[in-house]
Design an enzyme around this catalytic site. Structure first.
Site, mmCIF file in Angstrom:
data_model
loop_
_atom_site.group_PDB
_atom_site.id
_atom_site.type_symbol
_atom_site.label_atom_id
_atom_site.label_comp_id
_atom_site.label_asym_id
_atom_site.label_seq_id
_atom_site.Cartn_x
_atom_site.Cartn_y
_atom_site.Cartn_z
ATOM 1 N N ARG A 1 -7.450 -37.013 -7.715
ATOM 2 C CA ARG A 1 -8.785 -36.936 -8.307
ATOM 3 C C ARG A 1 -8.891 -37.845 -9.524
ATOM 4 O O ARG A 1 -7.885 -38.230 -10.120
ATOM 5 C CB ARG A 1 -9.088 -35.495 -8.780
ATOM 6 C CG ARG A 1 -9.172 -34.479 -7.661
ATOM 7 C CD ARG A 1 -10.407 -34.674 -6.791
ATOM 8 N NE ARG A 1 -10.469 -33.717 -5.699
ATOM 9 C CZ ARG A 1 -9.890 -33.872 -4.506
ATOM 10 N NH1 ARG A 1 -9.181 -34.960 -4.237
ATOM 11 N NH2 ARG A 1 -10.015 -32.952 -3.572
ATOM 12 N N TYR B 1 -23.117 -25.851 -2.477
ATOM 13 C CA TYR B 1 -23.188 -26.461 -3.817
ATOM 14 C C TYR B 1 -23.420 -27.970 -3.683
ATOM 15 O O TYR B 1 -24.341 -28.538 -4.284
ATOM 16 C CB TYR B 1 -21.903 -26.184 -4.606
ATOM 17 C CG TYR B 1 -21.785 -27.066 -5.833
ATOM 18 C CD1 TYR B 1 -22.578 -26.835 -6.950
ATOM 19 C CD2 TYR B 1 -20.913 -28.168 -5.853
ATOM 20 C CE1 TYR B 1 -22.508 -27.663 -8.064
ATOM 21 C CE2 TYR B 1 -20.838 -28.988 -6.965
ATOM 22 C CZ TYR B 1 -21.637 -28.736 -8.069
ATOM 23 O OH TYR B 1 -21.574 -29.570 -9.161
ATOM 24 N N SER C 1 -22.954 -35.204 -8.677
ATOM 25 C CA SER C 1 -21.509 -35.049 -8.510
ATOM 26 C C SER C 1 -20.997 -36.017 -7.459
ATOM 27 O O SER C 1 -21.718 -36.357 -6.510
ATOM 28 C CB SER C 1 -21.240 -33.610 -8.062
ATOM 29 O OG SER C 1 -19.928 -33.499 -7.559
ATOM 30 N N ALA C 2 -19.726 -36.394 -7.589
ATOM 31 C CA ALA C 2 -19.085 -37.238 -6.575
ATOM 32 C C ALA C 2 -19.017 -36.535 -5.223
ATOM 33 O O ALA C 2 -18.752 -37.172 -4.211
ATOM 34 C CB ALA C 2 -17.682 -37.612 -7.042
ATOM 35 N N THR C 3 -19.258 -35.243 -5.225
ATOM 36 C CA THR C 3 -19.205 -34.477 -3.974
ATOM 37 C C THR C 3 -20.296 -34.923 -2.991
ATOM 38 O O THR C 3 -20.222 -34.604 -1.804
ATOM 39 C CB THR C 3 -19.301 -32.966 -4.284
ATOM 40 O OG1 THR C 3 -18.945 -32.240 -3.137
ATOM 41 C CG2 THR C 3 -20.672 -32.531 -4.706
ATOM 42 N N ILE D 1 -20.307 -28.917 -20.156
ATOM 43 C CA ILE D 1 -20.651 -30.327 -20.389
ATOM 44 C C ILE D 1 -21.862 -30.418 -21.328
ATOM 45 O O ILE D 1 -21.921 -31.285 -22.211
ATOM 46 C CB ILE D 1 -20.919 -31.038 -19.042
ATOM 47 C CG1 ILE D 1 -19.681 -30.909 -18.142
ATOM 48 C CG2 ILE D 1 -21.268 -32.507 -19.261
ATOM 49 C CD1 ILE D 1 -19.916 -31.280 -16.683
ATOM 50 N N ASN E 1 -12.131 -22.557 -10.990
ATOM 51 C CA ASN E 1 -12.176 -23.414 -9.803
ATOM 52 C C ASN E 1 -11.531 -24.754 -10.082
ATOM 53 O O ASN E 1 -11.038 -25.403 -9.182
ATOM 54 C CB ASN E 1 -13.632 -23.719 -9.436
ATOM 55 C CG ASN E 1 -14.314 -22.524 -8.858
ATOM 56 O OD1 ASN E 1 -14.007 -22.129 -7.747
ATOM 57 N ND2 ASN E 1 -15.208 -21.932 -9.621
ATOM 58 N N PHE F 1 -17.270 -37.432 -11.727
ATOM 59 C CA PHE F 1 -16.053 -37.203 -10.965
ATOM 60 C C PHE F 1 -15.442 -35.879 -11.460
ATOM 61 O O PHE F 1 -16.103 -34.859 -11.331
ATOM 62 C CB PHE F 1 -15.178 -38.459 -10.971
ATOM 63 C CG PHE F 1 -15.739 -39.436 -9.937
ATOM 64 C CD1 PHE F 1 -16.996 -40.030 -10.128
ATOM 65 C CD2 PHE F 1 -15.097 -39.661 -8.736
ATOM 66 C CE1 PHE F 1 -17.579 -40.834 -9.146
ATOM 67 C CE2 PHE F 1 -15.662 -40.481 -7.754
ATOM 68 C CZ PHE F 1 -16.905 -41.056 -7.959
ATOM 69 N N LYS G 1 -26.791 -30.542 -4.573
ATOM 70 C CA LYS G 1 -26.812 -31.753 -5.423
ATOM 71 C C LYS G 1 -27.459 -32.924 -4.670
ATOM 72 O O LYS G 1 -28.252 -33.677 -5.230
ATOM 73 C CB LYS G 1 -25.385 -32.133 -5.843
ATOM 74 C CG LYS G 1 -24.758 -31.162 -6.821
ATOM 75 C CD LYS G 1 -25.415 -31.276 -8.178
ATOM 76 C CE LYS G 1 -24.962 -30.194 -9.130
ATOM 77 N NZ LYS G 1 -25.740 -30.091 -10.352
HETATM 78 N N1 LIG Z 1 -17.765 -29.219 -14.323
HETATM 79 C C1 LIG Z 1 -17.676 -29.957 -13.235
HETATM 80 O O1 LIG Z 1 -16.584 -30.105 -12.664
HETATM 81 C C2 LIG Z 1 -18.883 -30.655 -12.674
HETATM 82 C C3 LIG Z 1 -18.721 -31.722 -11.767
HETATM 83 C C4 LIG Z 1 -19.846 -32.358 -11.255
HETATM 84 C C5 LIG Z 1 -21.128 -31.910 -11.599
HETATM 85 N N2 LIG Z 1 -21.261 -30.874 -12.462
HETATM 86 C C6 LIG Z 1 -22.614 -30.388 -12.788
HETATM 87 O O2 LIG Z 1 -22.829 -30.521 -14.178
HETATM 88 C C7 LIG Z 1 -23.682 -29.487 -14.653
HETATM 89 C C8 LIG Z 1 -23.033 -28.802 -15.832
HETATM 90 O O3 LIG Z 1 -21.767 -28.300 -15.431
HETATM 91 P P1 LIG Z 1 -20.834 -27.447 -16.388
HETATM 92 O O4 LIG Z 1 -19.441 -27.667 -15.936
HETATM 93 O O5 LIG Z 1 -21.200 -27.688 -17.798
HETATM 94 O O6 LIG Z 1 -21.259 -25.982 -15.939
HETATM 95 P P2 LIG Z 1 -21.572 -24.689 -16.816
HETATM 96 O O7 LIG Z 1 -21.675 -23.534 -15.877
HETATM 97 O O8 LIG Z 1 -20.623 -24.584 -17.950
HETATM 98 O O9 LIG Z 1 -23.021 -25.033 -17.401
HETATM 99 C C9 LIG Z 1 -24.192 -24.793 -16.671
HETATM 100 C C10 LIG Z 1 -25.136 -24.056 -17.597
HETATM 101 O O10 LIG Z 1 -26.366 -23.785 -16.939
HETATM 102 C C11 LIG Z 1 -26.794 -22.483 -17.279
HETATM 103 N N3 LIG Z 1 -27.685 -22.057 -16.186
HETATM 104 C C12 LIG Z 1 -27.356 -21.850 -14.882
HETATM 105 N N4 LIG Z 1 -28.459 -21.494 -14.193
HETATM 106 C C13 LIG Z 1 -29.498 -21.509 -15.065
HETATM 107 C C14 LIG Z 1 -30.896 -21.238 -14.946
HETATM 108 N N5 LIG Z 1 -31.425 -20.862 -13.780
HETATM 109 N N6 LIG Z 1 -31.673 -21.351 -16.036
HETATM 110 C C15 LIG Z 1 -31.144 -21.708 -17.235
HETATM 111 N N7 LIG Z 1 -29.824 -21.974 -17.413
HETATM 112 C C16 LIG Z 1 -29.017 -21.875 -16.334
HETATM 113 C C17 LIG Z 1 -25.522 -21.673 -17.434
HETATM 114 O O11 LIG Z 1 -25.682 -20.525 -18.245
HETATM 115 C C18 LIG Z 1 -24.588 -22.704 -18.067
HETATM 116 O O12 LIG Z 1 -24.672 -22.668 -19.470
HETATM 117 C C19 LIG Z 1 -23.935 -28.576 -13.467
HETATM 118 O O13 LIG Z 1 -25.165 -28.923 -12.878
HETATM 119 C C20 LIG Z 1 -22.803 -28.910 -12.520
HETATM 120 O O14 LIG Z 1 -23.133 -28.679 -11.177
HETATM 121 C C21 LIG Z 1 -20.179 -30.243 -13.015
#
Ligand SMILES: NC(=O)c1ccc[n+]([C@@H]2O[C@H](COP(=O)([O-])OP(=O)(O)OC[C@H]3O[C@@H](n4cnc5c(N)ncnc54)[C@H](O)[C@@H]3O)[C@@H](O)[C@H]2O)c1
Length: 339
Positions: A231, A149, A124-126, A12, A198, A178, A153
């Protein structure tokens, strides 16, 4: 305006970096590359014709983070960094709390020290309590998440509210996503998970390309129209644009604001698979397996508040999500490759 994106090399984050660069912002990405590749950012630079600053470091390194905020005269932070695999979080709860909650505490300390008080957080919606009452508005009660997880959040949401109550000059946006899916329509950047995905979309597209033999559909006996989970899939580019709008809206407006970012429509797993097959022309073999512990029957957003406050809503359809996910997967069968 200078925006620092923790976790900005990830799925994202990289799409949001692209949207911000296109809108004229300066972007600093701060990522430890634990779940991302430097290549995503090279492609963002190529697509936008602009450069960004990349810092390979951990958010738990408070001093390094403070230096990054100060050196680059950062105005606001979008905080994506975190671990996000729900199943893994039940096996490694301490790693999840340490990285997600500990990392956010470190970020808030670094921001306080650097005098940066504008923050957009990826929730997150979670965090919502299980409910039969759909769609979910921001006023719906939060619950007791079923895995570390989700708990991380919700804990971060509480921490941010307490912080803003104690230091009222902070402007904080809590964005409850979402189900993010899809990719930039160039097919150059997209979701590149490690191991067995996942999330449904990378799983479906990896089956379609032949990297995985078949899709496991977790449960077909939910009280939903076809028995599979329902979803709210949101195109990652719509989601990225939501960050830009949220950051703009809270700038200079102290407070804590919570917005759902979802499309506002529920689709079952089988609906999504059929849409993918239709758009890609590929068959996706699947088998029904047991429910996954903690999965809800249904979950979709009421996105009205974001529409009213931010003038934001999803512009892309489920078919757009599928077409873009497939373009990314077929152009990059092995993802970015890790480098
Ligand atoms: N993808 C989904 O379905 C979803 C849904 C709801 C919320 N989110 C939240 O959105 C955010 C981004 O999600 P995403 O899907 O892009 O995940 P992603 O794993 O692709 O991106 C997360 C990034 O954070 C970096 N990272 C992790 N720990 C770190 C640390 N300690 N220091 C520096 N960098 C670190 C990782 O290298 C990665 O690039 C996350 O917080 C995730 O929990 C994602």
């Amino acid at each position: 305006m200078v925006m620092l994106l923790t976790g900005g090399a990830g799925y994202i984050g990289s799409h949001t970096a692209l949207v911000l660069l296109e809108a004229g912002y300066e972007v600093v990405v701060y990522d430890n590359l634990s779940n991302a590749s430097r290549e995503s950012l090279r492609r963002v630079e190529r697509l936008t014709g602009r450069t960004l600053t990349f810092i390979e470091a951990d958010i738990r390194d408070t001093a390094r983070l403070q230096k990054a905020l100060t050196d680059h005269a950062v105005d606001a932070v979008i905080h994506f960094a975190g671990l996000k695999a729900v199943g893994e979080s039940t096996e490694k709860p301490l790693a999840y709390y340490e990285n997600n909650v500990g990392g956010t505490l470190s970020l808030c300390e670094a921001m306080t020290a650097a005098g940066v008080h504008t923050l957009v957080f990826s929730s997150s919606a979670t965090v919502y309590a299980a409910s039969d009452d759909m769609p979910l508005a921001e006023t719906a009660p939060t619950g007791r998440p079923t895995n570390p997880y989700g708990s991380s959040k919700l804990m971060i949401e509480w921490i941010l509210r307490d912080l803003q109550a104690a230091q009222p000059d902070w402007s904080i946006a809590i964005l409850r996503y979402f189900n993010p899916a899809g990719a930039h329509d160039s097919g150059e950047i997209g979701e590149d998970p490690n191991g067995i995905p996942n999330n449904l979309l990378p799983y479906v597209s990896q089956v379609a390309i032949g990297r995985l033999p078949q899709l496991s559909v977790y449960g077909s006996d939910y009280p939903t129209p076809d028995g599979t989970g329902v979803r709210d899939y949101i195109h990652v580019m719509d989601l990225a644009e939501g960050h830009l709008k949220a950051a703009d809206a809270i700038w200079g407006q102290p407070g804590v604001y919570t917005w759902n970012l979802g499309a506002g429509t529920g689709h079952s797993v089988l609906d999504a698979v059929r849409a993918f097959e239709r758009v890609s022309g590929r068959e996706v073999p699947y088998r029904i397996v047991d429910r996954r512990p903690g999965d809800l029957a249904q979950c979709w957003a009421n996105p009205q508040k974001a529409e009213t406050d931010l003038n934001w809503r999803c512009r892309r359809s489920l078919d757009d999500i599928m077409a873009d996910a497939w373009r990314w997967q077929s152009q990059n069968p092995e993802g970015y490759g890790r480098d």
